[in-house]
Write a protein that holds these residues in place. Structure first.
Motif, PDB file in Angstrom:
ATOM      1  N   SER A   1      -4.962  20.019 -19.122  1.00 26.81           N
ATOM      2  CA  SER A   1      -4.169  20.572 -18.141  1.00 26.81           C
ATOM      3  C   SER A   1      -4.845  21.073 -16.793  1.00 26.81           C
ATOM      4  O   SER A   1      -4.342  20.916 -15.690  1.00 26.81           O
ATOM      5  CB  SER A   1      -3.045  21.610 -18.568  1.00 26.81           C
ATOM      6  N   LEU A   2      -6.007  21.552 -16.958  1.00 26.08           N
ATOM      7  CA  LEU A   2      -6.796  21.844 -15.923  1.00 26.08           C
ATOM      8  C   LEU A   2      -7.144  20.683 -15.088  1.00 26.08           C
ATOM      9  O   LEU A   2      -7.171  20.720 -13.778  1.00 26.08           O
ATOM     10  CB  LEU A   2      -8.000  22.759 -16.425  1.00 26.08           C
ATOM     11  N   LEU A   3      -7.346  19.846 -15.812  1.00 19.51           N
ATOM     12  CA  LEU A   3      -7.839  18.448 -15.008  1.00 19.51           C
ATOM     13  C   LEU A   3      -6.650  17.789 -14.467  1.00 19.51           C
ATOM     14  O   LEU A   3      -6.868  17.177 -13.506  1.00 19.51           O
ATOM     15  CB  LEU A   3      -8.165  17.429 -16.322  1.00 19.51           C
ATOM     16  N   ALA A   4      -5.502  17.816 -15.353  1.00 12.20           N
ATOM     17  CA  ALA A   4      -4.453  17.245 -14.589  1.00 12.20           C
ATOM     18  C   ALA A   4      -4.051  18.184 -13.213  1.00 12.20           C
ATOM     19  O   ALA A   4      -3.621  17.710 -12.184  1.00 12.20           O
ATOM     20  CB  ALA A   4      -3.135  17.562 -15.608  1.00 12.20           C
ATOM     21  N   LEU A   5      -4.362  19.581 -13.326  1.00  8.50           N
ATOM     22  CA  LEU A   5      -4.093  20.360 -11.862  1.00  8.50           C
ATOM     23  C   LEU A   5      -4.933  19.993 -10.823  1.00  8.50           C
ATOM     24  O   LEU A   5      -4.418  19.928  -9.849  1.00  8.50           O
ATOM     25  CB  LEU A   5      -4.386  21.896 -12.467  1.00  8.50           C
ATOM     26  N   LEU A   6      -6.075  19.395 -11.252  1.00  8.92           N
ATOM     27  CA  LEU A   6      -6.893  19.189 -10.491  1.00  8.92           C
ATOM     28  C   LEU A   6      -6.312  17.797  -9.692  1.00  8.92           C
ATOM     29  O   LEU A   6      -6.546  17.763  -8.467  1.00  8.92           O
ATOM     30  CB  LEU A   6      -8.462  19.150 -10.981  1.00  8.92           C
ATOM     31  N   ALA A   7      -5.844  16.670 -10.522  1.00  2.69           N
ATOM     32  CA  ALA A   7      -5.236  15.729 -10.085  1.00  2.69           C
ATOM     33  C   ALA A   7      -4.381  16.240  -9.231  1.00  2.69           C
ATOM     34  O   ALA A   7      -4.241  15.315  -8.048  1.00  2.69           O
ATOM     35  CB  ALA A   7      -4.964  14.925 -11.316  1.00  2.69           C
ATOM     36  N   ILE A   8      -3.428  16.787  -9.573  1.00  3.20           N
ATOM     37  CA  ILE A   8      -2.315  17.152  -8.463  1.00  3.20           C
ATOM     38  C   ILE A   8      -2.922  17.807  -7.265  1.00  3.20           C
ATOM     39  O   ILE A   8      -2.305  17.374  -6.164  1.00  3.20           O
ATOM     40  CB  ILE A   8      -1.153  18.285  -9.311  1.00  3.20           C
ATOM     41  N   VAL A   9      -3.690  18.786  -7.523  1.00  2.00           N
ATOM     42  CA  VAL A   9      -4.377  19.347  -6.123  1.00  2.00           C
ATOM     43  C   VAL A   9      -4.932  18.125  -5.307  1.00  2.00           C
ATOM     44  O   VAL A   9      -4.762  18.186  -4.170  1.00  2.00           O
ATOM     45  CB  VAL A   9      -5.501  20.264  -6.317  1.00  2.00           C
ATOM     46  N   THR A  10      -5.445  17.338  -5.929  1.00  2.00           N
ATOM     47  CA  THR A  10      -6.158  16.070  -5.168  1.00  2.00           C
ATOM     48  C   THR A  10      -5.033  15.351  -4.685  1.00  2.00           C
ATOM     49  O   THR A  10      -5.371  15.053  -3.319  1.00  2.00           O
ATOM     50  CB  THR A  10      -6.877  15.178  -6.200  1.00  2.00           C
ATOM     51  N   LEU A  11      -4.138  14.825  -4.907  1.00  2.00           N
ATOM     52  CA  LEU A  11      -2.854  14.138  -4.627  1.00  2.00           C
ATOM     53  C   LEU A  11      -2.280  15.140  -3.529  1.00  2.00           C
ATOM     54  O   LEU A  11      -2.010  14.380  -2.131  1.00  2.00           O
ATOM     55  CB  LEU A  11      -1.863  14.025  -5.445  1.00  2.00           C
ATOM     56  N   VAL A  12      -2.219  16.330  -3.527  1.00  2.00           N
ATOM     57  CA  VAL A  12      -1.682  17.168  -2.310  1.00  2.00           C
ATOM     58  C   VAL A  12      -2.706  17.149  -1.188  1.00  2.00           C
ATOM     59  O   VAL A  12      -1.941  16.903   0.192  1.00  2.00           O
ATOM     60  CB  VAL A  12      -1.333  18.670  -2.804  1.00  2.00           C
ATOM     61  N   LEU A  13      -3.936  17.477  -1.343  1.00  2.00           N
ATOM     62  CA  LEU A  13      -4.802  17.408  -0.428  1.00  2.00           C
ATOM     63  C   LEU A  13      -4.843  16.216   0.446  1.00  2.00           C
ATOM     64  O   LEU A  13      -4.830  16.158   1.547  1.00  2.00           O
ATOM     65  CB  LEU A  13      -6.197  17.697  -0.918  1.00  2.00           C
ATOM     66  N   LYS A  14      -4.904  14.903  -0.363  1.00  3.39           N
ATOM     67  CA  LYS A  14      -4.890  13.624   0.195  1.00  3.39           C
ATOM     68  C   LYS A  14      -3.778  13.263   0.969  1.00  3.39           C
ATOM     69  O   LYS A  14      -3.862  12.845   2.189  1.00  3.39           O
ATOM     70  CB  LYS A  14      -5.003  12.920  -1.111  1.00  3.39           C
ATOM     71  N   SER A  15      -2.499  13.769   0.649  1.00  3.23           N
ATOM     72  CA  SER A  15      -1.428  13.437   1.349  1.00  3.23           C
ATOM     73  C   SER A  15      -1.380  14.458   2.674  1.00  3.23           C
ATOM     74  O   SER A  15      -1.071  13.828   3.687  1.00  3.23           O
ATOM     75  CB  SER A  15      -0.158  13.959   0.505  1.00  3.23           C
ATOM     76  N   LEU A  16      -2.117  15.857   2.650  1.00  3.22           N
ATOM     77  CA  LEU A  16      -1.996  16.407   3.967  1.00  3.22           C
ATOM     78  C   LEU A  16      -3.074  15.849   4.832  1.00  3.22           C
ATOM     79  O   LEU A  16      -2.743  15.864   6.069  1.00  3.22           O
ATOM     80  CB  LEU A  16      -2.556  17.761   3.582  1.00  3.22           C
ATOM     81  N   VAL A  17      -4.182  15.385   4.303  1.00  2.70           N
ATOM     82  CA  VAL A  17      -5.146  14.771   5.000  1.00  2.70           C
ATOM     83  C   VAL A  17      -4.494  13.503   5.823  1.00  2.70           C
ATOM     84  O   VAL A  17      -4.753  13.518   7.105  1.00  2.70           O
ATOM     85  CB  VAL A  17      -6.324  14.666   4.034  1.00  2.70           C
ATOM     86  N   GLU A  18      -3.980  12.903   5.205  1.00  7.69           N
ATOM     87  CA  GLU A  18      -3.431  11.574   5.720  1.00  7.69           C
ATOM     88  C   GLU A  18      -2.252  11.796   6.736  1.00  7.69           C
ATOM     89  O   GLU A  18      -2.273  11.254   7.855  1.00  7.69           O
ATOM     90  CB  GLU A  18      -2.550  10.697   4.548  1.00  7.69           C
TER      91      GLU A  18
END
Lengths: 292, 277
Positions: A267-284
């Motif tokens: 679940s920690l790794l899944a959280l990392l994935a979610i944070v990654t997707l959020v950051l990625k969308s923000l950067v885009e």
């Protein structure tokens, strides 16, 4: 209702027009296609993601949190952070160097070089680990030399870092090369003509221009570095508390039927994935806005 | 590489970036990859054939290629649909859905593997409904296909999206003006435009699926001859210290992957020419 007059040039369908335009799909088509697409994504993407958290919390919050007091779990988190902290900056420097070379200069063999940079994407993770075993393993090219000098690469941290670096090798370069190619070199020429030296040009002209692409690449690279499983699995040796990264620790716990603990670490790794997707969308989003 | 001439450019850093890029590329990628080919070149032909063409290895090729192909095709169909819906229609939550498409890139493969297994096991959320119907997913070849579909999902969507966005509405308007109905416009005007990108996305998903390991090993059950994928077989040989056998199979897989990569490059060249005309 005042805005009843719409420009004939407007390509947006007006809400008042009932007849469907020839270039737009009928409403029932839109509805059906959207529903099928969302069902497919819900089934294949959302369900697994939710399952991770549901399984981790199956026996309540206390059992979930207890999974993290295990010293081996903490050691695996530390090792994962350490690996990413070495592999990502190394690939960042490489990505900038490769993008500068490919975007700013013309030379023979450029397209071959671009293809070679992409190679690790086409290599199976297991093979990415295997090739380092062939080079640094006991029977490998440098195996004897490493033993003589009492150094360990395979079944130790250096091997894990190397395999992770290999797997994440092209990510940042691939983000930067098309970006810098699209931006051209005019601003750099201007800076050089005005008397800036190479480093000044890079820090003050190029870097501010590519910062969003760079950040985007770093985020993706970091996610892959922390989550790599196959390649690291080959070179790690699975020594608990020493050479276990988080994904490997998930595997060990899972194979011991310790499902709650396995899914807790997962679940920690899944959280990392979610944070990654959020950051990625923000950067885009920022990137799109800064260009607009 | 001695044929590389210093280019005529006033920008500095050619030597430095060329030197660093080539050194790093060689140390991390080229030399280790060469090790696999050199190791295999040291084997006799008979040894090589017995390593890469034993019945168990052949069964793993059939599964790996077959499941990757099936997953690639499913992703091509649904990827086209998802890309179309995301680009052309607006609905609440579209941006969240768009971001979610990249989940298989961001979610570690081991996590995806255990999550899919939990869902499709016989007491799982989906498995408990499929099992009474006689459909077993976890620990069968179908499970391998499910995992590979998950892994390859973003490739087709992400290669199609920019092409769909750049597609000029004039094309569709012209087609409609000339009397084509919507279905004719889609099949004869839009789909041919999308074909190179669709094939590229399919090839990328296929190449990724071919080498995938983490998400598959949990759900496949890893039974020799039946649910054993080729990357797993390499892992098994390595654990038995059969380095020659492992490397020989790895070389076969590498050649297959590199051929796919070459095909993708040719496809992209073709599509660029296609778009210039």
């Amino acid at each position: 209702m005042a805005a009843s007059v719409t420009s004939t040039l407007s390509t947006l369908p007006t809400p008042s027009s009932t007849a469907p335009r020839a270039t737009h799909d009928a409403r029932w088509v839109r509805w059906t296609l959207t529903t099928i697409a969302l069902l497919f994504l819900g089934f294949f993407l959302v369900l697994p993601l939710v399952a991770v958290f549901a399984e981790a919390l199956r026996h309540g919050l206390r059992a979930y949190l207890a999974s993290f007091s295990d010293p081996d779990a903490l050691a695996s988190i530390k090792l994962t952070l350490l690996t990413a902290a070495i592999a990502v900056p190394a690939n960042l420097v490489f990505g900038i160097s490769a993008a500068w070379l490919i975007a700013k200069f013309n030379f023979r063999g450029k397209s071959v070089l671009t293809t070679l940079i992409d190679l690790p994407f086409a290599v199976s993770p297991v093979i990415s680990g295997l090739i380092y075993v062939l080079v640094f393993g006991l029977q490998g090219w440098f195996g004897g030399w490493l033993i003589e000098h009492n150094l360990k690469v395979i079944f130790a941290v250096p091997g894990i870092v190397l395999a992770t670096t290999f797997v994440t090798f092209p990510i940042i370069a691939r983000e930067l090369i098309p970006l810098m190619q699209a931006q051209g070199s005019d601003e750099e020429y201007a800076a050089i003509t005005l008397g800036a030296n190479g480093w000044q040009t890079f820090w003050r002209v190029t870097l501010p221009n590519i910062k969003w692409g760079l950040l985007y690449g770093v985020i993706l690279c970091n996610a892959r570095a922390m989550g790599e499983f196959g390649a690291v699995s080959v070179v790690s040796g699975h020594i608990r508390g020493e050479t276990n990264t988080m994904p490997l620790h998930v595997e060990i716990l899972y194979n011991e039927y310790n499902f709650v603990a396995a899914f807790a670490v997962a679940s920690l790794l899944a959280l990392l994935a979610i944070v990654t997707l959020v950051l990625k969308s923000l950067v885009e989003w920022r990137h799109a806005r800064s260009r607009a | 590489m001695s044929s590389v001439r210093a280019p005529r450019s006033i920008l500095p850093g050619f030597g430095l970036s060329l030197g660093f890029t080539l050194t790093y590329l060689s140390l991390i990628v080229l030399i280790p990859l060469a090790a696999a080919f050199i190791k295999t070149a040291g084997m006799s032909w008979a040894d090589f054939v017995s390593a890469v063409a034993s019945p168990r290895v052949l069964a793993s090729y059939r599964l790996s290629f077959g499941a990757s192909l099936a997953a690639g095709l499913v992703n091509a169909a649904f990827g086209l649909l998802v890309a179309w819906v995301l680009v052309r229609y607006s609905f609440p939550g579209r941006r969240v859905v768009d971001a979610l498409v990249d989940l298989p890139f961001a979610l570690p493969t081991a996590v995806a593997g255990i999550a899919l297994t939990a869902i499709y096991a016989k007491n799982g959320w989906v498995g408990q409904w499929l099992e009474p119907a006689g459909i077993k997913v976890a620990y069968t070849q179908l499970g391998v296909f499910v995992a590979l579909t998950f892994i390859g999902l973003p490739f087709v969507v992400r290669t199609l999206q920019p092409v769909l966005q750049e597609l000029e509405p004039e094309l569709e308007e012209a087609s409609a003006c000339l009397g084509a109905n919507r279905w004719q416009t889609i099949t004869r005007v839009i789909l041919p435009e999308l074909l190179p990108a669709l094939l590229t996305g399919f090839a990328l998903a296929f190449a990724r699926a071919l080498g995938e390991y983490g998400s598959v090993v949990f759900i496949s059950g890893n039974m020799p001859m039946r649910t054993e994928i080729t990357p797993l077989l390499i892992m098994t040989k390595l654990e038995q210290y059969d380095y020659h056998g492992a490397t020989a199979i790895a070389v076969v897989l590498l050649i297959a992957s590199f051929s796919t990569l070459l095909l993708i490059n040719l496809l992209q060249k073709w599509s660029r020419r296609f778009h210039r005309v």
